[in-house]
Write a protein that holds these residues in place. Structure first.
Motif, PDB file in Angstrom:
ATOM      1  N   GLY A  52       9.419  48.494  54.654  1.00 38.11           N
ATOM      2  CA  GLY A  52      10.614  48.518  55.934  1.00 38.11           C
ATOM      3  C   GLY A  52       9.965  48.795  57.721  1.00 38.11           C
ATOM      4  O   GLY A  52      10.887  49.247  58.223  1.00 38.11           O
ATOM      5  N   PHE A  53       8.705  48.329  57.955  1.00 41.70           N
ATOM      6  CA  PHE A  53       8.458  48.215  59.251  1.00 41.70           C
ATOM      7  C   PHE A  53       9.265  46.800  60.301  1.00 41.70           C
ATOM      8  O   PHE A  53       8.664  45.663  59.302  1.00 41.70           O
ATOM      9  N   ASP A  54       8.771  46.660  61.257  1.00 45.38           N
ATOM     10  CA  ASP A  54       8.370  45.646  62.253  1.00 45.38           C
ATOM     11  C   ASP A  54       7.731  44.845  62.275  1.00 45.38           C
ATOM     12  O   ASP A  54       6.734  45.566  62.304  1.00 45.38           O
ATOM     13  N   PHE A  55       7.620  43.857  61.347  1.00 49.59           N
ATOM     14  CA  PHE A  55       6.213  43.350  61.615  1.00 49.59           C
ATOM     15  C   PHE A  55       4.765  43.339  62.611  1.00 49.59           C
ATOM     16  O   PHE A  55       3.987  43.261  62.895  1.00 49.59           O
ATOM     17  N   GLN A  56       6.061  42.451  63.607  1.00 50.78           N
ATOM     18  CA  GLN A  56       5.182  42.518  64.935  1.00 50.78           C
ATOM     19  C   GLN A  56       5.174  43.890  65.681  1.00 50.78           C
ATOM     20  O   GLN A  56       3.485  43.881  65.698  1.00 50.78           O
ATOM     21  N   PRO A  57       5.295  45.135  66.098  1.00 48.60           N
ATOM     22  CA  PRO A  57       4.615  46.057  66.186  1.00 48.60           C
ATOM     23  C   PRO A  57       3.445  46.795  65.356  1.00 48.60           C
ATOM     24  O   PRO A  57       2.565  47.178  65.867  1.00 48.60           O
ATOM     25  N   LEU A  58       4.197  46.408  63.586  1.00 54.75           N
ATOM     26  CA  LEU A  58       2.391  46.787  62.544  1.00 54.75           C
ATOM     27  C   LEU A  58       1.569  46.068  62.956  1.00 54.75           C
ATOM     28  O   LEU A  58       0.741  46.367  63.142  1.00 54.75           O
ATOM     29  N   ILE A  59       1.610  44.808  63.340  1.00 52.15           N
ATOM     30  CA  ILE A  59       0.332  44.153  63.303  1.00 52.15           C
ATOM     31  C   ILE A  59      -0.041  44.180  64.295  1.00 52.15           C
ATOM     32  O   ILE A  59      -1.493  44.188  64.831  1.00 52.15           O
ATOM     33  N   ASN A  60       0.399  44.371  65.915  1.00 52.00           N
ATOM     34  CA  ASN A  60       0.448  44.845  66.872  1.00 52.00           C
ATOM     35  C   ASN A  60      -1.342  46.100  66.454  1.00 52.00           C
ATOM     36  O   ASN A  60      -1.870  46.856  67.348  1.00 52.00           O
ATOM     37  N   GLY A  61      -0.305  47.608  66.756  1.00 56.83           N
ATOM     38  CA  GLY A  61      -0.649  48.265  65.596  1.00 56.83           C
ATOM     39  C   GLY A  61      -2.202  48.342  64.339  1.00 56.83           C
ATOM     40  O   GLY A  61      -3.517  49.166  65.507  1.00 56.83           O
ATOM     41  N   LEU A  62      -2.708  47.800  64.236  1.00 58.49           N
ATOM     42  CA  LEU A  62      -3.501  47.010  62.794  1.00 58.49           C
ATOM     43  C   LEU A  62      -4.472  46.815  64.378  1.00 58.49           C
ATOM     44  O   LEU A  62      -5.671  46.439  64.315  1.00 58.49           O
TER      45      LEU A  62
END
Length: 370
Positions: A215-225
């Protein structure tokens, strides 16, 4: 007076450790373009300081190991001259490497210094069996394991991303530039704006990944990780390295252990803040070219290995593990710089004998004039 010199020498070594090591946790953030140099340095400094403070509670075995206990007789361990020679030699060795941008291991420097001064102090009474099992085996196994694990975890993550429908896209960079026109008739036409296009690598694109995950846009998610993994790696480095330095202060008894931890944590943070740039260039730009997801994977592997080793009391080198995981991913994505790795490997080979020679000379001099 020797105790004061010892305290200052340990501060020098801790400063050198920070200068050479602090940025390694966030090298992939800067190298992938996820974060600028200064914000990345702030993150590394804060997380490393936190790890240093927590090392007081979780790394008692490392403190004992790096006091040199069991490597040479106990009466030598209690000698201020011996510990002073070790601290000076390791500190100078790491500072020299930092000056030339080589990401070396403070652990390696300490081991070499312990052996060099130990040979001068007790000769063949140095416990080489303990040296091999407690120090050399983790130092050699660390980077080898990191290369293999980094490659494997990256392949698994990449397959998982593709199965989830997340695509990795290249890009075309288009921007305005001004080109001088020598034959223009008036000053108003001395420069004309044109559009210029160029093809960038995937790692240079701002929007690298397309798709959604849970349910999340992957690019911001991977940046946060990626941010979280860099903080975890910096924390792990502080957790693993600080006890090695605390072990050298056991004979001073100037302050209680919690105060010593805070002093060394501060010295480490200052060293990283003031003198990290050259090693940062090597770690971030020269070993392998990583994108956001690859940087996250490298940090995750490194932090997991170092935290696990700290819990077991194994003095692995954060430097070796970090370089190994970055290089392992570079082997898979085809960007590994083997020439740079060869130079780094040579610096690793030289660290131990250089520290040993400096320590032997320092101990002989201190004993002669002390």
């Amino acid at each position: 007076m020797l105790l004061i010199f010892l305290f200052l020498a340990v501060l020098l070594l801790t400063y050198s450790n920070g200068a050479n090591d602090n940025f390694k946790g966030v090298a992939t953030l800067w190298g992938s373009g996820t974060l600028a140099y200064r914000p990345a340095l702030v993150l590394a400094t804060v997380a490393t300081f936190a790890g240093s403070v927590c090392s007081y509670f979780f790394a008692e075995e490392l403190i004992k190991n790096f006091s040199g206990k069991g490597l040479v007789p106990d009466e030598i361990i209690g000698s201020v001259a011996f510990i002073l020679a070790v601290a000076l030699a390791a500190g100078v060795t790491v500072l020299l490497a930092t000056r030339y941008g080589f990401p070396v291991s403070t652990t390696h420097g300490l081991v070499g210094a312990l052996v060099g001064a130990g040979l001068v102090a007790v000769g063949p009474a140095v416990n080489f069996a303990k040296l091999g099992s407690t120090f050399f085996l983790p130092l050699v196994a660390g980077p080898v394991l990191a290369v293999g694990l980094g490659s494997l975890v990256y392949v698994l993550f990449r397959q998982g991303r593709r199965a989830a429908g997340i695509t990795e896209e290249s890009c075309v960079c288009v921007g305005e530039t001004w080109v001088p026109v020598a034959s223009a008739p008036t000053a108003a036409f001395t420069a004309l704006p044109i559009l210029q296009g160029s093809v960038a690598t995937a790692a240079e694109c701002q929007n690298l990944y397309q798709g959604r995950f849970l349910g999340f846009d992957f690019q911001p998610l991977i940046n946060g990780l990626h941010y979280a993994s860099a903080a975890a790696m910096s924390f792990a480095r502080g957790l693993n390295d600080t006890p090695k330095l605390l072990g050298l202060l056991l004979v001073c008894k100037f302050f209680q252990m919690p105060v010593n931890v805070l002093i060394l944590a501060g010295a480490m943070a200052i060293g990283g803040w003031l003198n990290a740039r050259k090693v940062a260039d090597t770690m971030s730009k020269k070993i392998s070219r990583l994108n956001h997801g690859q940087g996250f994977t490298a940090n995750l592997v490194t932090s997991a290995l170092v935290i696990f080793a700290s819990k077991l009391g194994l003095p692995v080198s954060t430097t070796h593990v970090s370089v190994g995981s970055i290089y392992g991913i570079g082997l898979v994505n085809g960007t590994a710089n083997s020439k740079e790795i060869a130079k780094i490997g040579l610096s690793w080979l030289l660290t131990l004998p250089v520290a040993a020679l400096l320590s032997a000379g320092a101990y002989a001099g201190i004993r002669a004039f002390g």
